[in-house]
Design an enzyme around this catalytic site. Structure first.
Site, PDB file in Angstrom:
ATOM      1  N   LYS A 122       0.825  -1.212   0.000  1.00  0.00           N
ATOM      2  CA  LYS A 122       0.000   0.000   0.000  1.00  0.00           C
ATOM      3  C   LYS A 122       0.859   1.261   0.000  1.00  0.00           C
ATOM      4  O   LYS A 122       0.408   2.323  -0.448  1.00  0.00           O
ATOM      5  CB  LYS A 122      -0.936   0.010   1.220  1.00  0.00           C
ATOM      6  CG  LYS A 122      -2.072  -0.989   1.138  1.00  0.00           C
ATOM      7  CD  LYS A 122      -3.044  -0.798   2.283  1.00  0.00           C
ATOM      8  CE  LYS A 122      -4.250  -1.729   2.164  1.00  0.00           C
ATOM      9  NZ  LYS A 122      -5.220  -1.525   3.271  1.00  0.00           N
ATOM     10  N   GLU A 123       2.057   1.151   0.543  1.00  0.00           N
ATOM     11  CA  GLU A 123       2.998   2.265   0.583  1.00  0.00           C
ATOM     12  C   GLU A 123       4.285   1.811  -0.126  1.00  0.00           C
ATOM     13  O   GLU A 123       5.193   1.289   0.510  1.00  0.00           O
ATOM     14  CB  GLU A 123       3.287   2.672   2.026  1.00  0.00           C
ATOM     15  CG  GLU A 123       2.049   3.134   2.763  1.00  0.00           C
ATOM     16  CD  GLU A 123       2.271   3.319   4.263  1.00  0.00           C
ATOM     17  OE1 GLU A 123       1.503   4.084   4.867  1.00  0.00           O
ATOM     18  OE2 GLU A 123       3.192   2.693   4.820  1.00  0.00           O
ATOM     19  N   ASP A 152       6.717  -0.850  10.115  1.00  0.00           N
ATOM     20  CA  ASP A 152       5.780  -1.549  10.988  1.00  0.00           C
ATOM     21  C   ASP A 152       5.147  -2.745  10.302  1.00  0.00           C
ATOM     22  O   ASP A 152       4.394  -3.485  10.921  1.00  0.00           O
ATOM     23  CB  ASP A 152       4.695  -0.580  11.484  1.00  0.00           C
ATOM     24  CG  ASP A 152       4.612  -0.556  13.002  1.00  0.00           C
ATOM     25  OD1 ASP A 152       5.620  -0.876  13.661  1.00  0.00           O
ATOM     26  OD2 ASP A 152       3.533  -0.231  13.526  1.00  0.00           O
ATOM     27  N   LYS A 284       0.480   3.793  14.914  1.00  0.00           N
ATOM     28  CA  LYS A 284       1.589   4.684  14.572  1.00  0.00           C
ATOM     29  C   LYS A 284       2.243   5.284  15.818  1.00  0.00           C
ATOM     30  O   LYS A 284       3.467   5.479  15.850  1.00  0.00           O
ATOM     31  CB  LYS A 284       1.097   5.802  13.649  1.00  0.00           C
ATOM     32  CG  LYS A 284       2.203   6.713  13.142  1.00  0.00           C
ATOM     33  CD  LYS A 284       1.635   7.785  12.227  1.00  0.00           C
ATOM     34  CE  LYS A 284       2.703   8.780  11.807  1.00  0.00           C
ATOM     35  NZ  LYS A 284       2.154   9.861  10.954  1.00  0.00           N
ATOM     36  N   ASP A 308       5.641  11.239   7.428  1.00  0.00           N
ATOM     37  CA  ASP A 308       4.980  10.086   6.839  1.00  0.00           C
ATOM     38  C   ASP A 308       5.841   9.570   5.696  1.00  0.00           C
ATOM     39  O   ASP A 308       6.685  10.296   5.147  1.00  0.00           O
ATOM     40  CB  ASP A 308       3.591  10.454   6.324  1.00  0.00           C
ATOM     41  CG  ASP A 308       2.575  10.597   7.449  1.00  0.00           C
ATOM     42  OD1 ASP A 308       2.852  10.111   8.555  1.00  0.00           O
ATOM     43  OD2 ASP A 308       1.518  11.204   7.207  1.00  0.00           O
ATOM     44  N   ASP A 450      -1.523  12.150  16.461  1.00  0.00           N
ATOM     45  CA  ASP A 450      -0.916  13.459  16.256  1.00  0.00           C
ATOM     46  C   ASP A 450      -1.712  14.555  16.978  1.00  0.00           C
ATOM     47  O   ASP A 450      -1.155  15.324  17.772  1.00  0.00           O
ATOM     48  CB  ASP A 450      -0.791  13.763  14.766  1.00  0.00           C
ATOM     49  CG  ASP A 450      -2.059  13.455  13.977  1.00  0.00           C
ATOM     50  OD1 ASP A 450      -3.071  13.052  14.579  1.00  0.00           O
ATOM     51  OD2 ASP A 450      -2.041  13.622  12.742  1.00  0.00           O
TER      52      ASP A 450
END
Length: 736
Positions: A122-123, A152, A284, A308, A450
């Protein structure tokens, strides 16, 4: 350490300045308008209460209750928005003056960069690699810079990508410095620089070869032996045994480059914290805390940048801007973090999904900067490490002396003792019976770690600064389909609801700890989840009444109609003026307010349902990673500004129902007015609302009836929406 720099006497030359973001005349006008608008809201409440106390029938009472509750929520949302318009602040930095303060490399405070990724499919690893290379190439002493990559997902493919990146960086970083390259993300540089020379062509070939090897490994799902160079790389990749899974594996820490061995290269460290099914990993926030501890053991820089995986640096001078604040003793004493705005590359011309989030990422931070400072936005943020260990005047000591923010690391980062301790603090059981996540580090308890972390840091006495230079400091990726866009916001809203109903709610705890104005500013985001109610009411109720020929708004000739018109035009007009003054086109504002309605009927509604079910113990929720993979056909439709509905999702049903009912309602209203021309004055308000929604819903009508491509609304969603709309119309016929 940074304390040594900030302890110096005030510098005799300015490092930064601040001034009102808008003129005093404009500020005065804003406040005058707010006073008039508030008086109009109170008058509207009087009108609603009068209708409630003297209802003509049960139906009129029911309608009045729904409209009253809706207008109360919208009024609260407007009120909290005004807090960010009271004292907007503009800042300017003078990084050139740092030369008088930092005369040699050893004068610079060390900087640790944290980059988080979670899923190589996905990333894409190459996106993460480009982000890392862009910050490794900062104009900063290399021996003072360390880049930590948190994987992760625990993927050998990600580690392999960074083994390749470390090798390429040995050529890329000197190339950037020799040639004064500003765009130090290789992908962005080669895409935007068409001029060619032999050195650039050689560098481009090296980059394409690296990219091909990484993408080839990703496609095959494994790293072929032919791509492994040397025993050290093989030993690192051999840690992925058959029992190794993303949710069950030991900690892995791999030093890929060490500045002490190469003066052109900063430290680059791969970190995959330990995972097992029996431990809560806190998403996260847990990954960031693992990085906070691992970096403390290895480098312990006093300044930390969080990014990110898709947020790359667009300006190599950004750290110098940050030092203009951290090295000024007048502001550094209680300064926790410096937040840069989130900006996005590759947006469609008019940003069809409103992914820029102008109010969240720009307008609100500018307003909050005049109070205690902006919220933490999750990326593009520089922290003082000390602020993760209690308030400015109340230190929370960590359980190990090596984790103390003032601990001086003197051992090489590849030393066995250092690596063993780093693996220990990256263990999934390490935080048990400690203060991590509650008093230390990034805070647990919300999916929006955050927002929650920044809010609690300010509650402890820290403040923050919003830095918005002319040259964009960071660029990120935005969702390129509607489902990803609304899913992302749904996750945020669930996290905000967790904060709202916790003991740290800004409504109660915040008022006591950060004051009324600042807590109201934080409430702006908290009210997102409640907007589904008024938007749903105004998207369905006036139109259902219109279909049945029933008037629920005042006549055009009534003074109350003027009040409604002023409130509607005033709210939309103020928002439009802010967009236009920021240099945006009218169509971009139109898309922004359209997506606001779509989110209310999808993200906000479903987040509220999911949170309620979770609170009742019916179901759970997790952290869904937003996909950064770009499909070619999808990308083409995005550039053409066509909404992407291709995947089936229940979140599309309410908006499709609203599109159907508003179209029928508007058509029914036209027929009713044509048959009985005298009723137009009574139905005009509802016709305006229905017509506005119909105009907003044009992409839905296209997707339901006209489009033939893969991004159209799935037929089963269209059929279900029609069926539910029919049921709702039948109920309305009975009600009215």
């Amino acid at each position: 350490m940074m304390e040594e720099h900030t302890a110096r006497a005030a510098v005799p030359f300015p490092l930064h300045s601040e001034s009102p973001h808008i003129s005093r005349r404009a500020t005065a006008f804003n406040r005058l308008f707010a006073a008039f608008y508030a008086a109009a809201i109170l008058t509207l409440f009087y009108y609603h209460l009068a209708s409630l106390f003297y209802p003509a029938s049960f139906t009129s009472f029911f309608v009045s209750v729904l409209l009253f509750i809706s207008d109360v929520v919208l009024a609260l949302f407007w009120a909290v928005t005004q807090t960010n318009r009271m004292i907007p602040l503009r800042r300017r930095e003078f990084p050139g003056n740092l030369e008088q303060l930092l005369k040699k490399d050893s004068d610079f405070p060390a900087l640790d960069v944290f980059i988080c990724t979670a899923d190589p499919y996905k990333e894409p690893p190459m996106n993460v690699v480009n982000t890392a290379l862009s910050v490794m190439a900062y104009e900063y002493p290399t021996q003072k810079l360390s880049v930590y990559v948190s994987d992760d997902g625990g993927s050998a493919l990600t580690l392999f990508a960074f083994i390749e990146a470390a090798r390429f960086a040995g050529e890329w970083l000197p190339f950037c410095r020799r040639n004064g390259v500003v765009e130090r993300n290789p992908d962005a540089f080669f895409a935007s620089n068409k001029d060619s020379n032999s050195e650039k062509e050689k560098m481009k070939i090296m980059y394409e070869q690296m990219k091909m090897r990484v993408e080839n490994a990703l496609e095959k799902g494994k790293v072929e032996d032919e791509f492994i160079n040397g025993e050290e790389e093989r030993m690192g990749l051999d840690k992925w045994t058959k029992s190794f899974t993303p949710r069950n594996h030991p900690p892995i820490i791999q030093v890929l480059s060490e500045s002490s061995n190469n003066k052109d290269m900063p430290n680059l460290i791969y970190v995959s914290r330990e995972k097992n099914a029996a431990s809560h990993h806190h998403f996260k926030a847990g990954a960031l805390n693992a990085l906070l501890r691992v970096s403390a053991v290895m480098t312990n820089a006093p300044i930390i940048l969080t990014l990110d995986c898709d947020t790359y640096s667009n300006d190599p001078q950004t750290p110098s801007r940050v030092l203009c604040y951290f090295l000024d003793p007048k502001v550094a004493t209680n300064l926790s973090y410096i937040q840069f705005p989130q900006r996005f590359h590759g947006l469609s011309k008019n940003d069809i999904y409103a992914s820029e989030y102008k109010r969240l990422y720009l307008f609100n931070p500018v307003g909050m900067d005049g109070l205690l400072g902006p919220a933490y936005l999750g990326t593009g943020c520089f922290f003082a490490r000390r602020s993760f260990f209690g308030g400015p005047s109340s230190f929370e000591a960590p359980e190990l002396s090596n984790l103390h923010p003032n601990h001086v690391v003197e051992t090489p980062i590849k030393c066995r003792e250092v690596l063993d301790l780093a693996c220990l603090v990256a263990g999934c059981e390490y935080e048990t019976h400690t203060k991590w996540g509650s008093k230390l580090g990034f805070r647990y308890g919300s999916l929006v770690e955050d927002y929650f972390t920044g809010y609690l840091l300010q509650s402890e006495g820290w403040r923050s600064i919003f830095c918005n230079p002319d040259r964009v400091a960071f660029y990120g990726d935005a969702p390129m389909n509607l489902l990803d866009a609304v899913n992302q916001v749904k996750r945020w809203v669930i996290g905000l609801l967790e904060v709202t109903f916790s003991k740290y709610s800004p409504v109660t705890f915040g008022v006591r700890s950060i004051g009324l104005l600042m807590s109201l500013s934080y409430c702006h985001n908290l009210l997102w989840s409640f907007l589904f109610f008024p938007v749903s009411v105004y998207a369905f109720l006036p139109q259902l009444a219109l279909i049945n020929g029933v008037s629920i708004f005042p006549k055009v000739s009534s003074p109350w109609f003027v009040l409604y018109a002023f409130l509607c035009l005033g709210a939309y007009g103020q928002d439009l003026v802010e967009f236009l003054l920021d240099g945006n086109a009218l169509k971009k504002w139109w898309n922004d307010q359209r997506i606001w309605s779509i989110r209310s009927l999808s993200s906000y509604l479903f987040a509220s349902i999911e949170f309620s079910l979770k609170s009742l113990g019916v179901s759970g929720f997790g952290f869904n990673v937003t996909s950064k993979v770009v499909d070619q056909e999808q990308s083409k439709r995005y550039e053409q500004e066509l909404f992407e509905f291709g995947a089936s999702s229940p979140m599309f049903v309410p908006m499709a129902m609203a599109a159907t009912i508003n179209l029928v309602g508007f058509g029914g209203g036209v027929i009713g007015i044509w048959r009985s021309r005298g009723v137009w004055e009574e139905l005009f308000g509802q016709m305006v609302v229905a017509g506005f929604v119909v105009a907003n819903c044009w992409p839905l009508y296209e997707a339901m009836a006209f489009r033939k491509d893969g991004g159209k609304l799935p037929p089963k969603i269209t059929f279900l929406s029609f069926f539910l709309a029919l049921l709702l119309c039948s109920f309305a016929a009975f009600l009215f």
